[in-house]
Design a protein around this motif. Structure first.
Motif, PDB file in Angstrom:
ATOM      1  N   GLU A 179       0.820  -1.203   0.000  1.00  0.00           N
ATOM      2  CA  GLU A 179       0.000   0.000   0.000  1.00  0.00           C
ATOM      3  C   GLU A 179       0.860   1.263   0.000  1.00  0.00           C
ATOM      4  OE1 GLU A 179      -3.886  -1.334   2.625  1.00  0.00           O
ATOM      5  OE2 GLU A 179      -2.050  -0.737   3.658  1.00  0.00           O
ATOM      6  N   GLY A 180       0.283   2.307  -0.565  1.00  0.00           N
ATOM      7  CA  GLY A 180       0.918   3.619  -0.528  1.00  0.00           C
ATOM      8  C   GLY A 180      -0.011   4.604   0.146  1.00  0.00           C
ATOM      9  N   GLU A 181      -0.539   5.540  -0.622  1.00  0.00           N
ATOM     10  CA  GLU A 181      -1.417   6.564  -0.063  1.00  0.00           C
ATOM     11  C   GLU A 181      -2.838   6.067   0.153  1.00  0.00           C
ATOM     12  OE1 GLU A 181      -1.128   9.806  -2.766  1.00  0.00           O
ATOM     13  OE2 GLU A 181       0.975  10.234  -2.297  1.00  0.00           O
ATOM     14  N   GLU A 182      -3.232   4.988  -0.516  1.00  0.00           N
ATOM     15  CA  GLU A 182      -4.588   4.459  -0.387  1.00  0.00           C
ATOM     16  C   GLU A 182      -4.554   3.024   0.114  1.00  0.00           C
ATOM     17  OE1 GLU A 182      -6.818   4.954  -3.957  1.00  0.00           O
ATOM     18  OE2 GLU A 182      -6.639   7.139  -3.953  1.00  0.00           O
ATOM     19  N   ALA A 183      -5.613   2.636   0.820  1.00  0.00           N
ATOM     20  CA  ALA A 183      -5.720   1.282   1.351  1.00  0.00           C
ATOM     21  C   ALA A 183      -5.858   0.265   0.218  1.00  0.00           C
ATOM     22  CB  ALA A 183      -6.927   1.187   2.281  1.00  0.00           C
ATOM     23  N   LEU A 184      -5.510  -0.966   0.527  1.00  0.00           N
ATOM     24  CA  LEU A 184      -5.583  -2.046  -0.461  1.00  0.00           C
ATOM     25  C   LEU A 184      -6.962  -2.132  -1.098  1.00  0.00           C
ATOM     26  CD1 LEU A 184      -4.382  -4.678  -1.745  1.00  0.00           C
ATOM     27  CD2 LEU A 184      -5.337  -5.883   0.243  1.00  0.00           C
ATOM     28  N   SER A 185      -8.014  -2.078  -0.302  1.00  0.00           N
ATOM     29  CA  SER A 185      -9.367  -2.220  -0.835  1.00  0.00           C
ATOM     30  C   SER A 185      -9.691  -1.131  -1.855  1.00  0.00           C
ATOM     31  CB  SER A 185     -10.390  -2.189   0.304  1.00  0.00           C
ATOM     32  OG  SER A 185     -10.286  -0.993   1.045  1.00  0.00           O
ATOM     33  N   GLN A 186      -9.200   0.090  -1.620  1.00  0.00           N
ATOM     34  CA  GLN A 186      -9.465   1.182  -2.549  1.00  0.00           C
ATOM     35  C   GLN A 186      -8.694   0.994  -3.855  1.00  0.00           C
ATOM     36  OE1 GLN A 186     -11.725   3.424  -2.265  1.00  0.00           O
ATOM     37  NE2 GLN A 186     -11.225   4.624  -4.090  1.00  0.00           N
ATOM     38  N   VAL A 187      -7.446   0.546  -3.745  1.00  0.00           N
ATOM     39  CA  VAL A 187      -6.637   0.286  -4.941  1.00  0.00           C
ATOM     40  C   VAL A 187      -7.310  -0.785  -5.801  1.00  0.00           C
ATOM     41  CG1 VAL A 187      -4.410  -0.521  -5.815  1.00  0.00           C
ATOM     42  CG2 VAL A 187      -4.500   0.949  -3.788  1.00  0.00           C
ATOM     43  N   MET A 188      -7.741  -1.878  -5.150  1.00  0.00           N
ATOM     44  CA  MET A 188      -8.359  -2.972  -5.892  1.00  0.00           C
ATOM     45  C   MET A 188      -9.697  -2.546  -6.498  1.00  0.00           C
ATOM     46  SD  MET A 188      -6.090  -5.234  -5.803  1.00  0.00           S
ATOM     47  CE  MET A 188      -7.035  -6.478  -6.659  1.00  0.00           C
ATOM     48  N   LYS A 189     -10.435  -1.702  -5.804  1.00  0.00           N
ATOM     49  CA  LYS A 189     -11.698  -1.216  -6.345  1.00  0.00           C
ATOM     50  C   LYS A 189     -11.464  -0.391  -7.602  1.00  0.00           C
ATOM     51  CE  LYS A 189     -15.750   1.595  -5.218  1.00  0.00           C
ATOM     52  NZ  LYS A 189     -16.429   2.413  -4.179  1.00  0.00           N
ATOM     53  N   ARG A 190     -10.498   0.512  -7.547  1.00  0.00           N
ATOM     54  CA  ARG A 190     -10.186   1.346  -8.709  1.00  0.00           C
ATOM     55  C   ARG A 190      -9.765   0.479  -9.897  1.00  0.00           C
ATOM     56  NH1 ARG A 190      -9.160   6.833  -7.947  1.00  0.00           N
ATOM     57  NH2 ARG A 190      -8.992   7.596  -5.807  1.00  0.00           N
ATOM     58  N   LEU A 191      -8.891  -0.463  -9.626  1.00  0.00           N
ATOM     59  CA  LEU A 191      -8.371  -1.332 -10.675  1.00  0.00           C
ATOM     60  C   LEU A 191      -9.489  -2.168 -11.287  1.00  0.00           C
ATOM     61  CD1 LEU A 191      -5.828  -2.418 -12.112  1.00  0.00           C
ATOM     62  CD2 LEU A 191      -5.500  -3.980 -10.167  1.00  0.00           C
ATOM     63  N   GLY A 192     -10.331  -2.747 -10.426  1.00  0.00           N
ATOM     64  CA  GLY A 192     -11.407  -3.593 -10.910  1.00  0.00           C
ATOM     65  C   GLY A 192     -12.440  -2.831 -11.713  1.00  0.00           C
ATOM     66  N   VAL A 193     -12.869  -1.688 -11.215  1.00  0.00           N
ATOM     67  CA  VAL A 193     -13.886  -0.899 -11.904  1.00  0.00           C
ATOM     68  C   VAL A 193     -13.410  -0.484 -13.295  1.00  0.00           C
ATOM     69  CG1 VAL A 193     -15.069   1.336 -11.908  1.00  0.00           C
ATOM     70  CG2 VAL A 193     -15.081  -0.074  -9.839  1.00  0.00           C
ATOM     71  N   SER A 194     -12.174  -0.035 -13.371  1.00  0.00           N
ATOM     72  CA  SER A 194     -11.652   0.422 -14.665  1.00  0.00           C
ATOM     73  C   SER A 194     -11.574  -0.721 -15.672  1.00  0.00           C
ATOM     74  CB  SER A 194     -10.263   1.048 -14.475  1.00  0.00           C
ATOM     75  OG  SER A 194     -10.342   2.235 -13.728  1.00  0.00           O
ATOM     76  N   TYR A 195     -11.050  -1.875 -15.226  1.00  0.00           N
ATOM     77  CA  TYR A 195     -10.912  -2.985 -16.169  1.00  0.00           C
ATOM     78  C   TYR A 195     -12.277  -3.532 -16.584  1.00  0.00           C
ATOM     79  CZ  TYR A 195      -9.726  -7.366 -18.364  1.00  0.00           C
ATOM     80  OH  TYR A 195      -9.633  -8.396 -19.261  1.00  0.00           O
ATOM     81  N   VAL A 196     -13.190  -3.684 -15.632  1.00  0.00           N
ATOM     82  CA  VAL A 196     -14.508  -4.233 -15.958  1.00  0.00           C
ATOM     83  C   VAL A 196     -15.257  -3.314 -16.914  1.00  0.00           C
ATOM     84  CG1 VAL A 196     -16.764  -4.866 -15.030  1.00  0.00           C
ATOM     85  CG2 VAL A 196     -14.686  -5.571 -13.836  1.00  0.00           C
ATOM     86  N   ARG A 197     -15.156  -2.011 -16.702  1.00  0.00           N
ATOM     87  CA  ARG A 197     -15.820  -1.060 -17.603  1.00  0.00           C
ATOM     88  C   ARG A 197     -15.282  -1.228 -19.025  1.00  0.00           C
ATOM     89  NH1 ARG A 197     -14.596   3.660 -15.171  1.00  0.00           N
ATOM     90  NH2 ARG A 197     -16.477   3.589 -13.883  1.00  0.00           N
ATOM     91  N   TRP A 198     -13.965  -1.352 -19.156  1.00  0.00           N
ATOM     92  CA  TRP A 198     -13.354  -1.522 -20.485  1.00  0.00           C
ATOM     93  C   TRP A 198     -13.748  -2.874 -21.088  1.00  0.00           C
ATOM     94  CZ3 TRP A 198      -9.960  -5.167 -22.446  1.00  0.00           C
ATOM     95  CH2 TRP A 198      -9.372  -4.859 -23.677  1.00  0.00           C
ATOM     96  N   TYR A 199     -13.691  -3.935 -20.290  1.00  0.00           N
ATOM     97  CA  TYR A 199     -14.003  -5.288 -20.754  1.00  0.00           C
ATOM     98  C   TYR A 199     -15.461  -5.383 -21.209  1.00  0.00           C
ATOM     99  CZ  TYR A 199     -14.312 -10.439 -20.495  1.00  0.00           C
ATOM    100  OH  TYR A 199     -14.487 -11.769 -20.778  1.00  0.00           O
ATOM    101  N   ASN A 200     -16.366  -4.835 -20.412  1.00  0.00           N
ATOM    102  CA  ASN A 200     -17.789  -4.896 -20.771  1.00  0.00           C
ATOM    103  C   ASN A 200     -18.083  -4.126 -22.053  1.00  0.00           C
ATOM    104  OD1 ASN A 200     -18.367  -6.494 -18.591  1.00  0.00           O
ATOM    105  ND2 ASN A 200     -19.373  -4.910 -17.376  1.00  0.00           N
ATOM    106  N   ARG A 201     -17.419  -3.000 -22.200  1.00  0.00           N
ATOM    107  CA  ARG A 201     -17.612  -2.211 -23.418  1.00  0.00           C
ATOM    108  C   ARG A 201     -17.082  -2.975 -24.631  1.00  0.00           C
ATOM    109  NH1 ARG A 201     -15.652   2.126 -21.565  1.00  0.00           N
ATOM    110  NH2 ARG A 201     -13.530   1.932 -22.349  1.00  0.00           N
ATOM    111  N   LYS A 202     -15.953  -3.601 -24.484  1.00  0.00           N
ATOM    112  CA  LYS A 202     -15.355  -4.329 -25.607  1.00  0.00           C
ATOM    113  C   LYS A 202     -16.206  -5.521 -26.030  1.00  0.00           C
ATOM    114  CE  LYS A 202     -11.322  -7.094 -26.958  1.00  0.00           C
ATOM    115  NZ  LYS A 202     -10.009  -7.656 -26.566  1.00  0.00           N
TER     116      LYS A 202
END
Length: 251
Positions: free
Chosen positions: A67-90
């Motif tokens: 972890e850095g400035e954000e907690a693990l859960s927040q990092v994983m949420k950001r990463l997951g939301v971005s990838y899923v949005r791209w994957y679903n669109r594709k």
């Protein structure tokens, strides 16, 4: 039924496994994998976290991060939301892609960090892939000095001489992985009672707390052996022996 609280790492370092919902495929192509790595790089910088290792399999992801400035859960949420949005669109789909909760285990000491990294790098072996040449893990990244990875830190654990450290890195990564890290079921922390019994058996009846009264050389030799016992962290050794964790780590 309420969820149990996620164990907090004192070092801020975690081994994360995130699967596709109902074990759904997460990556249909190399383009998908490349996009996930792009997001990983983006949020490494945005969240100021450190990436020590990763491996992308068809239906799950392994990450070793601090972890850095954000907690693990927040990092994983950001990463997951971005990838899923791209994957679903594709792929013209909607809804969830990942399981609603990722698995994580704490990584509190350098020895276990390297064990986890080796496990992550060898993960493709279970799928019948040639893991040493597997394109979507961090194994080759350490050889190629990938800027996304903590190359200096990890290789520094093998010594100051970079060329020798690389040789030792390769030897360690190619060693027997064993069962120290679990995939289907994350490693459960060893209870203090069980750890205390293991240490006493190793010390042939000597109480862990009695290590404080040994001479430095004898004490450090005992601590070195205890650290080799499966499942016992340096923090737990310090707690059971009354010896500071910094002394335990240096022994």
């Amino acid at each position: 039924m309420p969820r149990s609280a996620r164990e907090k790492s004192e070092s801020g370092t975690y081994h994360v496994i995130w699967r596709g919902i109902n074990r759904q495929i997460l990556f249909e192509s190399d383009e998908d994998r490349a996009k996930y790595v792009d997001y990983l790089q983006f949020y490494r910088e945005k969240c100021n976290c450190r990436i020590l290792g990763y491996c992308l399999m068809d239906n799950h992801v392994h990450l070793l991060l601090a972890e850095g400035e954000e907690a693990l859960s927040q990092v994983m949420k950001r990463l997951g939301v971005s990838y899923v949005r791209w994957y679903n669109r594709k792929y013209g789909r909607c809804g969830s892609l990942f399981q609603d909760r990722f698995r994580s285990e704490v990584v509190e000491d350098e020895r276990y960090l390297l064990t986890v990294l080796r496990y992550i790098h060898q993960n493709p072996r279970a799928a019948g892939a040639a893991w040493k040449t597997y394109k979507w893990s961090s194994y080759q990244g350490y050889l190629e000095q990938d800027a996304m990875l903590e190359v200096d830190f990890v290789l520094g654990l093998f010594g100051r001489d970079r060329s020798k450290a690389l040789v030792e890195y390769l030897q360690f990564m190619q060693g027997e992985c064993g069962t120290a890290c679990q995939d289907a079921e994350m490693r459960l922390p060893l209870s203090d009672q069980a750890a205390n019994q293991m240490i006493q058996e190793y010390l042939q009846g000597l109480l862990p707390i009695e290590l404080q009264h040994l001479g430095k050389e004898q004490r450090d030799t005992a601590l070195q052996g205890i650290k080799q016992l499966a499942g016992i962290s340096t923090r737990q050794i310090a707690r059971l022996t009354g010896i500071s964790q910094s002394v335990v780590v240096r022994a």
